[in-house]
Design a protein around this motif. Structure first.
Motif, PDB file in Angstrom:
ATOM      1  N   LEU A 111      -5.805   1.210  21.471  1.00 10.81           N
ATOM      2  CA  LEU A 111      -4.910   2.256  21.958  1.00 10.81           C
ATOM      3  C   LEU A 111      -3.673   1.555  22.498  1.00 10.81           C
ATOM      4  N   PRO A 112      -2.616   1.441  21.700  1.00 10.77           N
ATOM      5  CA  PRO A 112      -1.433   0.704  22.136  1.00 10.77           C
ATOM      6  C   PRO A 112      -0.450   1.603  22.875  1.00 10.77           C
ATOM      7  N   GLY A 113       0.376   0.980  23.694  1.00 10.72           N
ATOM      8  CA  GLY A 113       1.354   1.735  24.458  1.00 10.72           C
ATOM      9  C   GLY A 113       2.689   1.833  23.749  1.00 10.72           C
ATOM     10  N   CYS A 114       3.268   3.023  23.759  1.00  4.09           N
ATOM     11  CA  CYS A 114       4.602   3.258  23.200  1.00  4.09           C
ATOM     12  C   CYS A 114       5.320   4.269  24.089  1.00  4.09           C
ATOM     13  N   VAL A 115       6.627   4.075  24.245  1.00  5.86           N
ATOM     14  CA  VAL A 115       7.415   4.985  25.068  1.00  5.86           C
ATOM     15  C   VAL A 115       8.608   5.530  24.300  1.00  5.86           C
ATOM     16  N   THR A 116       9.383   4.663  23.676  1.00  6.83           N
ATOM     17  CA  THR A 116      10.622   5.096  23.028  1.00  6.83           C
ATOM     18  C   THR A 116      10.337   5.637  21.626  1.00  6.83           C
ATOM     19  N   THR A 129      -1.579   6.878  15.435  1.00 11.07           N
ATOM     20  CA  THR A 129      -1.154   8.210  15.876  1.00 11.07           C
ATOM     21  C   THR A 129      -1.577   8.529  17.309  1.00 11.07           C
ATOM     22  N   HIS A 130      -2.528   7.779  17.854  1.00 11.55           N
ATOM     23  CA  HIS A 130      -2.997   7.992  19.225  1.00 11.55           C
ATOM     24  C   HIS A 130      -2.517   6.821  20.069  1.00 11.55           C
ATOM     25  N   LEU A 131      -1.696   7.139  21.065  1.00 10.03           N
ATOM     26  CA  LEU A 131      -0.973   6.104  21.795  1.00 10.03           C
ATOM     27  C   LEU A 131      -1.103   6.276  23.300  1.00 10.03           C
ATOM     28  N   ALA A 149       7.045  16.020  21.621  1.00  7.32           N
ATOM     29  CA  ALA A 149       6.106  16.788  20.809  1.00  7.32           C
ATOM     30  C   ALA A 149       6.730  17.294  19.511  1.00  7.32           C
ATOM     31  N   SER A 150       7.976  17.699  19.556  1.00  3.03           N
ATOM     32  CA  SER A 150       8.599  18.263  18.358  1.00  3.03           C
ATOM     33  C   SER A 150       8.878  17.212  17.286  1.00  3.03           C
ATOM     34  N   PRO A 151       9.566  16.118  17.590  1.00  3.45           N
ATOM     35  CA  PRO A 151       9.832  15.139  16.538  1.00  3.45           C
ATOM     36  C   PRO A 151       8.603  14.342  16.113  1.00  3.45           C
ATOM     37  N   PHE A 152       7.607  14.264  16.985  1.00  3.92           N
ATOM     38  CA  PHE A 152       6.407  13.476  16.682  1.00  3.92           C
ATOM     39  C   PHE A 152       5.167  14.351  16.804  1.00  3.92           C
ATOM     40  N   SER A 153       5.087  15.341  15.943  1.00  3.09           N
ATOM     41  CA  SER A 153       4.028  16.349  16.045  1.00  3.09           C
ATOM     42  C   SER A 153       2.639  15.772  15.758  1.00  3.09           C
ATOM     43  N   ALA A 154       2.561  14.639  15.072  1.00  6.18           N
ATOM     44  CA  ALA A 154       1.263  14.062  14.733  1.00  6.18           C
ATOM     45  C   ALA A 154       0.727  13.141  15.813  1.00  6.18           C
ATOM     46  N   VAL A 155       1.546  12.850  16.825  1.00  9.74           N
ATOM     47  CA  VAL A 155       1.172  11.845  17.818  1.00  9.74           C
ATOM     48  C   VAL A 155       0.480  12.498  19.011  1.00  9.74           C
ATOM     49  N   ARG A 156      -0.547  11.834  19.512  1.00 11.07           N
ATOM     50  CA  ARG A 156      -1.251  12.265  20.717  1.00 11.07           C
ATOM     51  C   ARG A 156      -1.236  11.125  21.734  1.00 11.07           C
ATOM     52  N   PHE A 157      -1.043  11.485  22.999  1.00 10.70           N
ATOM     53  CA  PHE A 157      -0.833  10.483  24.040  1.00 10.70           C
ATOM     54  C   PHE A 157      -1.923  10.499  25.104  1.00 10.70           C
ATOM     55  N   CYS A 158      -2.079   9.320  25.722  1.00  8.99           N
ATOM     56  CA  CYS A 158      -2.836   9.165  26.959  1.00  8.99           C
ATOM     57  C   CYS A 158      -1.871   8.586  27.987  1.00  8.99           C
TER      58      CYS A 158
END
Length: 210
Positions: A111-116, A129-131, A149-158
């Protein structure tokens, strides 16, 4: 490359809060994990920030079958591999690199971290897809993640970092947030004093958000 979602998604979906623990005494790891699991939070992230971390992961993996032990703050492939060797069933990183993705290919989920947006796009290009979103509070919090959420609709975050009982519900209400990471369910003084009943009670409260 692709993220091992078959192993990762059940962990993230399984509880609304994943405890993030900095542990100084490996001897307290197993009773801590038992207390958290008894409260409904079997998955726990032990951060690789102390010399006791790998021994703590190994203790939980061997002594607490009801727990799902993970490793946090993995910064490179070497730390990822050491955590897996110790028994980690998932590995969390504050960032994302091809080196880490290579190490995790076909193995224990990362589970890698991404912000930008650029970081998220780089992760998506590698099949992730899970970040983790870290440090959540300092990076913009609920409003920032909502905007993604809008530009990255496939991504889910923790989201992790600055998450507390006061704002965890706001994060969890977002459609692109699966779970949050937090340290408040295992206060340092409770761990040091062996107050496992208090930790179980805090875990039960957190688990109810699910």
């Amino acid at each position: 490359m692709a993220q091992n979602l078959d192993a990762l998604v059940p962990i993230m979906d399984g509880q609304p809060v994943i405890p993030v623990i900095v542990i100084d005494d490996a001897g307290s790891a197993a009773p801590l994990a038992r207390a958290l699991a008894a409260g409904g939070l079997p998955a726990v992230e032990i951060t690789l920030r102390t010399e006791a971390a790998l021994d703590a992961i190994a203790a939980i993996a061997s002594e607490v079958p009801e727990a799902i032990v993970g490793a946090g703050t993995a910064l490179d492939a070497g730390q990822y591999e050491a955590a897996v060797a110790a028994g980690a069933r998932f590995v969390v990183s504050p960032g994302f690199t091809p080196d880490l993705a290579d190490a995790a290919e076909g193995s224990v989920p990362l589970l890698p971290g991404c912000v930008t947006p650029s970081e998220i796009m780089a992760a998506l290009a590698e099949g992730y897809t899970h970040l983790k979103f870290f440090p959540a509070g300092q990076a913009g919090g609920v409003a920032y993640i909502k905007a993604l959420a809008s530009p990255f609709s496939a991504v889910r975050f923790c989201p992790t970092g600055g998450v507390s009982p006061d704002n965890a519900g706001d994060y969890l209400a977002l459609p692109n947030v699966v779970c949050v990471g937090g340290s408040w369910v295992a206060p340092k003084e409770a761990v040091a004093g062996g107050d496992w009943d208090r930790i179980t009670a805090l875990a039960k409260e957190a688990a109810e958000w699910g």
